[in-house]
Design a protein around this motif. Structure first.
Motif, mmCIF file in Angstrom:
data_model
loop_
_atom_site.group_PDB
_atom_site.id
_atom_site.type_symbol
_atom_site.label_atom_id
_atom_site.label_comp_id
_atom_site.label_asym_id
_atom_site.label_seq_id
_atom_site.Cartn_x
_atom_site.Cartn_y
_atom_site.Cartn_z
ATOM 1 N N LEU A 268 0.796 6.641 6.047
ATOM 2 C CA LEU A 268 1.330 5.458 5.381
ATOM 3 C C LEU A 268 1.048 5.455 3.877
ATOM 4 N N GLY A 269 1.958 4.836 3.152
ATOM 5 C CA GLY A 269 1.768 4.525 1.749
ATOM 6 C C GLY A 269 2.107 3.072 1.521
ATOM 7 N N GLN B 239 -7.631 3.278 4.462
ATOM 8 C CA GLN B 239 -8.049 2.534 5.651
ATOM 9 C C GLN B 239 -7.216 2.962 6.856
ATOM 10 N N GLN B 240 -7.722 2.646 8.038
ATOM 11 C CA GLN B 240 -7.027 2.939 9.288
ATOM 12 C C GLN B 240 -6.861 1.647 10.073
ATOM 13 N N PRO B 241 -5.692 1.018 9.995
ATOM 14 C CA PRO B 241 -5.487 -0.213 10.766
ATOM 15 C C PRO B 241 -5.462 0.029 12.275
ATOM 16 N N VAL C 110 -3.209 5.796 12.649
ATOM 17 C CA VAL C 110 -2.357 5.128 11.664
ATOM 18 C C VAL C 110 -3.185 4.972 10.394
ATOM 19 N N CYS C 111 -2.820 5.719 9.350
ATOM 20 C CA CYS C 111 -3.715 5.856 8.193
ATOM 21 C C CYS C 111 -3.029 5.593 6.857
ATOM 22 N N TYR C 112 -3.738 4.865 5.994
ATOM 23 C CA TYR C 112 -3.414 4.802 4.575
ATOM 24 C C TYR C 112 -4.353 5.765 3.856
ATOM 25 N N SER C 113 -3.790 6.667 3.074
ATOM 26 C CA SER C 113 -4.642 7.551 2.274
ATOM 27 C C SER C 113 -5.195 6.807 1.061
ATOM 28 N N GLY C 114 -4.468 5.756 0.631
ATOM 29 C CA GLY C 114 -4.845 5.028 -0.575
ATOM 30 C C GLY C 114 -4.391 5.763 -1.822
#
Length: 374
Positions: A208-209, A215-217, A221-225
């Motif tokens: 995700l972006g 974070q990992q909601p 499922v991951c945001y790299s930030g």
């Protein structure tokens, strides 16, 4: 297969009129080095490559150099999707030609959501989209929310993917229950566009972006930030990229090291000035004065010790608990009338009258002309 996941580069972004292009260049250098050291096969950039739909020539040159290094010099492939800050049409121009070089770019929502298929891995792309695009795509569906639109797209992917493959999704979205950063302006304004993490059920990894905090909601499922902090509210966050191993399913965060950090210094004016003498900082600085207003004189004093001072906040004389903010850029561009206004507001809590402003400007003109005022 090893996949490096990054997002929200925001190339060309500035904070308080200070360009971060050199810091972004250093972040790109570190990512290219990681691609080599970690033997990365594919790099996913999940949107907001640029900070503006009409990117500067400097930002475009940095992007061009980065993809050239990753695809040609490192031998990795790239999957790039457009975010809400990107000019989708510009970003994806010549995409069919670029795909032959291992650079798969998706601008607007494509007819075919499969971006690339490598070995036993399928990577799908859902760039930032408007809900009406999805309504036109599924005219038989009653789509009344952004979450339902995302669910329809994910259902389409699941109905067409190869069962024997690993399934990876690159998307630009705001997932419910996540933590926002100060620089996540678009997400704050677009709260109605939230989607629940359950819409991504079944994917082995969702890259995700959109949000700038790693974070990992939900599991997988991951945001790299973002690779660099883009607000002082992110000053203490570690910035990173994620590495996903398709064989083991392992997800690792690798921290990036900023050449200059964002740093917040808070305290009384005397304490802040003493700290500056003891330990001058080259970081980008925000100073929070707790005992008096953030006046022009205060800002000038602090700039002598903090060469990269970007912002000062101070106590308001008007309302308890309220802050007055003054940036270094503002100080250089204030007109004499604004200087007078700030002085009166900070010292006595009132706005000068038209007559007082006229007297001040007349006196200033006399002084600048050599003056004979007695």
């Amino acid at each position: 297969m090893r996949i490096l996941h990054t997002s929200d580069w925001h190339l060309g972004l500035s904070l308080h009129h200070r360009s971060f292009i050199e810091e972004q260049r250093d972040c790109i250098r570190q990512m290219v080095q990681l691609v080599q050291e970690e033997k990365i096969d594919i790099v996913i950039v999940s949107g907001d490559i640029f900070d503006s739909r009409v990117a500067s020539s400097e930002a475009i040159a940095l992007y061009s150099g980065a993809v050239t290094q990753i695809c040609q010099e490192c031998g990795a492939e790239m999957v790039v999707i457009a975010g809400n800050h990107d000019g989708a049409a510009r970003l994806s121009s010549c995409s069919a030609l670029l795909a032959r070089s291992g650079l798969y770019v998706t601008g607007k929502l494509p007819q075919k959501l499969l971006s690339c298929h490598k070995e036993n891995v399928e990577i799908f792309a859902i760039p930032y989209f408007h809900i009406d695009e999805v309504r036109r795509r599924y005219p038989q569906q009653h789509i009344d929310s952004y979450e339902m639109a995302m669910a329809c797209l994910c259902d389409e992917i699941r109905s067409n993917w190869s069962p024997q493959c690993r399934h990876i999704l690159a998307a630009h979205a705001y997932v419910t229950g996540t933590q926002l950063s100060e620089s996540d302006h678009a997400a704050l304004l677009g709260g109605a566009q939230q989607v629940g993490a359950q819409v991504f059920e079944g994917f082995d990894y969702v890259a995700l972006g959109h949000l700038h905090r790693a974070q990992q909601p939900r599991e997988q499922v991951c945001y790299s930030g973002s690779p660099f902090p883009y607000s002082f509210g992110e000053a203490e966050q570690d910035k990173s990229v994620s590495v996903y191993d398709t064989d083991s399913g392992e997800i690792r965060r690798i921290v990036l090291h900023e050449s200059k950090r964002l740093h917040v210094i808070s305290g009384t004016l005397q304490k802040v000035l003493e700290q500056a003498v003891q330990e001058p900082l080259e970081d980008y600085i925000k100073v929070e004065i707790t005992d008096q207003p953030a006046g022009v004189e205060v800002l000038e004093m602090l700039r002598r010790d903090y060469p990269n001072l970007l912002c000062v906040t101070g106590k308001s004389v008007i309302a308890e608990g309220e802050q007055i903010t003054l940036t270094a850029e503002e100080m250089e561009t204030l007109s004499p009338q604004h200087v007078l206004g700030k002085f009166c507001q900070e010292t006595a809590g009132y706005e000068p009258s038209v007559q007082q402003t006229e007297w001040f400007c007349k006196a200033l003109a006399e002084a600048e002309n050599g003056g004979d005022l007695q």
